[in-house]
Design an enzyme around this catalytic site. Sequence first.
Site, PDB file in Angstrom:
ATOM      1  N   ASP A 154       0.832  -1.198   0.000  1.00 40.09           N
ATOM      2  CA  ASP A 154       0.000   0.000   0.000  1.00 40.09           C
ATOM      3  C   ASP A 154       0.869   1.251   0.000  1.00 40.09           C
ATOM      4  O   ASP A 154       1.766   1.401   0.827  1.00 40.09           O
ATOM      5  CB  ASP A 154      -0.899   0.012   1.242  1.00 40.09           C
ATOM      6  CG  ASP A 154      -1.792   1.248   1.290  1.00 40.09           C
ATOM      7  OD1 ASP A 154      -2.751   1.313   0.491  1.00 40.09           O
ATOM      8  OD2 ASP A 154      -1.518   2.146   2.107  1.00 40.09           O
ATOM      9  N   TYR A 213       2.892  10.283  -0.379  1.00 42.51           N
ATOM     10  CA  TYR A 213       3.958   9.757   0.474  1.00 42.51           C
ATOM     11  C   TYR A 213       5.302  10.108  -0.164  1.00 42.51           C
ATOM     12  O   TYR A 213       5.803   9.399  -1.043  1.00 42.51           O
ATOM     13  CB  TYR A 213       3.851   8.248   0.644  1.00 42.51           C
ATOM     14  CG  TYR A 213       2.558   7.751   1.271  1.00 42.51           C
ATOM     15  CD1 TYR A 213       1.688   8.612   1.935  1.00 42.51           C
ATOM     16  CD2 TYR A 213       2.204   6.408   1.199  1.00 42.51           C
ATOM     17  CE1 TYR A 213       0.510   8.147   2.505  1.00 42.51           C
ATOM     18  CE2 TYR A 213       1.031   5.940   1.773  1.00 42.51           C
ATOM     19  CZ  TYR A 213       0.187   6.811   2.415  1.00 42.51           C
ATOM     20  OH  TYR A 213      -0.978   6.343   2.979  1.00 42.51           O
ATOM     21  N   GLN A 243     -10.346   1.818   3.927  1.00 42.40           N
ATOM     22  CA  GLN A 243      -9.111   1.937   4.707  1.00 42.40           C
ATOM     23  C   GLN A 243      -9.293   2.988   5.800  1.00 42.40           C
ATOM     24  O   GLN A 243      -9.736   4.106   5.528  1.00 42.40           O
ATOM     25  CB  GLN A 243      -7.941   2.331   3.800  1.00 42.40           C
ATOM     26  CG  GLN A 243      -6.595   2.309   4.498  1.00 42.40           C
ATOM     27  CD  GLN A 243      -5.450   2.611   3.553  1.00 42.40           C
ATOM     28  OE1 GLN A 243      -4.823   3.663   3.643  1.00 42.40           O
ATOM     29  NE2 GLN A 243      -5.164   1.692   2.638  1.00 42.40           N
ATOM     30  N   TYR A 272      -5.051   0.598   9.113  1.00 40.67           N
ATOM     31  CA  TYR A 272      -3.708   1.162   9.220  1.00 40.67           C
ATOM     32  C   TYR A 272      -3.429   1.606  10.650  1.00 40.67           C
ATOM     33  O   TYR A 272      -4.332   1.751  11.459  1.00 40.67           O
ATOM     34  CB  TYR A 272      -3.466   2.280   8.206  1.00 40.67           C
ATOM     35  CG  TYR A 272      -4.196   3.595   8.406  1.00 40.67           C
ATOM     36  CD1 TYR A 272      -3.768   4.532   9.341  1.00 40.67           C
ATOM     37  CD2 TYR A 272      -5.281   3.935   7.604  1.00 40.67           C
ATOM     38  CE1 TYR A 272      -4.411   5.755   9.493  1.00 40.67           C
ATOM     39  CE2 TYR A 272      -5.936   5.159   7.747  1.00 40.67           C
ATOM     40  CZ  TYR A 272      -5.490   6.061   8.685  1.00 40.67           C
ATOM     41  OH  TYR A 272      -6.137   7.264   8.834  1.00 40.67           O
ATOM     42  N   SER A 273      -2.157   1.776  10.966  1.00 40.82           N
ATOM     43  CA  SER A 273      -1.682   2.114  12.308  1.00 40.82           C
ATOM     44  C   SER A 273      -2.086   1.061  13.342  1.00 40.82           C
ATOM     45  O   SER A 273      -2.562   1.392  14.431  1.00 40.82           O
ATOM     46  CB  SER A 273      -2.198   3.500  12.739  1.00 40.82           C
ATOM     47  OG  SER A 273      -1.500   3.981  13.860  1.00 40.82           O
ATOM     48  N   LEU A 277      -0.336  -0.613  15.324  1.00 37.02           N
ATOM     49  CA  LEU A 277       0.469  -0.528  16.544  1.00 37.02           C
ATOM     50  C   LEU A 277       0.375   0.849  17.186  1.00 37.02           C
ATOM     51  O   LEU A 277       1.196   1.200  18.035  1.00 37.02           O
ATOM     52  CB  LEU A 277       1.935  -0.866  16.236  1.00 37.02           C
ATOM     53  CG  LEU A 277       2.191  -2.221  15.575  1.00 37.02           C
ATOM     54  CD1 LEU A 277       3.680  -2.439  15.378  1.00 37.02           C
ATOM     55  CD2 LEU A 277       1.580  -3.351  16.390  1.00 37.02           C
ATOM     56  N   GLY A 296       3.289  -0.743   8.637  1.00 39.88           N
ATOM     57  CA  GLY A 296       4.159   0.311   8.128  1.00 39.88           C
ATOM     58  C   GLY A 296       5.607  -0.072   8.360  1.00 39.88           C
ATOM     59  O   GLY A 296       6.132   0.027   9.476  1.00 39.88           O
TER      60      GLY A 296
END
Length: 334
Positions: A53, A58, A188, A216-217, A219, A292
């Site tokens: 992804d 980015y 997402q 996403y994220s 952690l 990530g």
Amino acid sequence: MKTMQIGSSGIEASVLTLGAFGMGGGFQFPDTDDGESIRAIHAALDAGINCIDTAPVYGFGHSEEIVGQAIKGRRDKVILSTKCGLWWGDEEGSYRFTWEGRRVKRNLSPRVIRIEVEESLKRLGTDYIDIYYTHNPAMEPFLTPIEETIGTLMELKKEGKIRAIGASNCEPHHIQSYIGHGEISIVQKKYNMLSREAEADVLPLCKDNGISFHAYSPLAQGLLSGHIGKDYHLPQDDPRQNDRWWQGEAFLLAVDFARELEALALEFGISTSSLAVAYLRAKHEHVNVILGIRKERHLHENLAGADFRFPDGAIEEIDRRLNRLHLTAAGQGR
């Protein structure tokens, strides 16, 4: 590596996705090394992670370029996920932020989507994108009607330039509009043990409509990795300072909870981060988790989260601890 269907698209993706946000470098990731990023991508592919992804914003194209370099000769083995709608090509759009001197706007007009898809195809070195997301919903004062946006995405799918349509950072009414005006295969959104807002509405809506969920994220930007202590201080201008769980008493509570996870992970024989990832998968079969990763060593800390099976009663025990954490944090004004 387990795999899962992405909505009704027919795409079969690994249950873990490699997230290439940090590979774009920039002020948030000044120590990013392109060679290390490419090695991390190769290691992920070798480990069975077939989904990557990224997004144009980015690193203003750099992440896509690195991904494109890394998958040369292996394109047919990769599910590519990228995005459109955060635009810096001209002044059209609703202002979002300024990053590295560029004014980024939200723009989901047919004109900009078609420009962005061609630029992404070029940077990625491919003639099709597997999953194409709108990065953020359109907003005033440049509010492109969703029917125009989804109509353009449907045209791109018919033309073979994209295989599946997704929406990032959206709310339930956006998802309903996508369903009403076309189709959507995956959503997402931020989701982890600390940020559970998606459980109230988006996750159930996706499940009821056969839509996959890209978390996403997982952690909490490192807070659930097991590597953060109470003496940790965020660097100046670190965007995590805007996250409530990185502030004051909530931060201390989160670190204590991460230590509890660490003890459980040691008992289970996996890393703390793998435990946090495995929990999301165990709670929701339609969830695909984005890791990530910028360095190969970080990859191996998370891989067990794809296949780990919790002992009887473990999920319920984690839920009890999580509920206690959230209730305590709420009582302290979070």
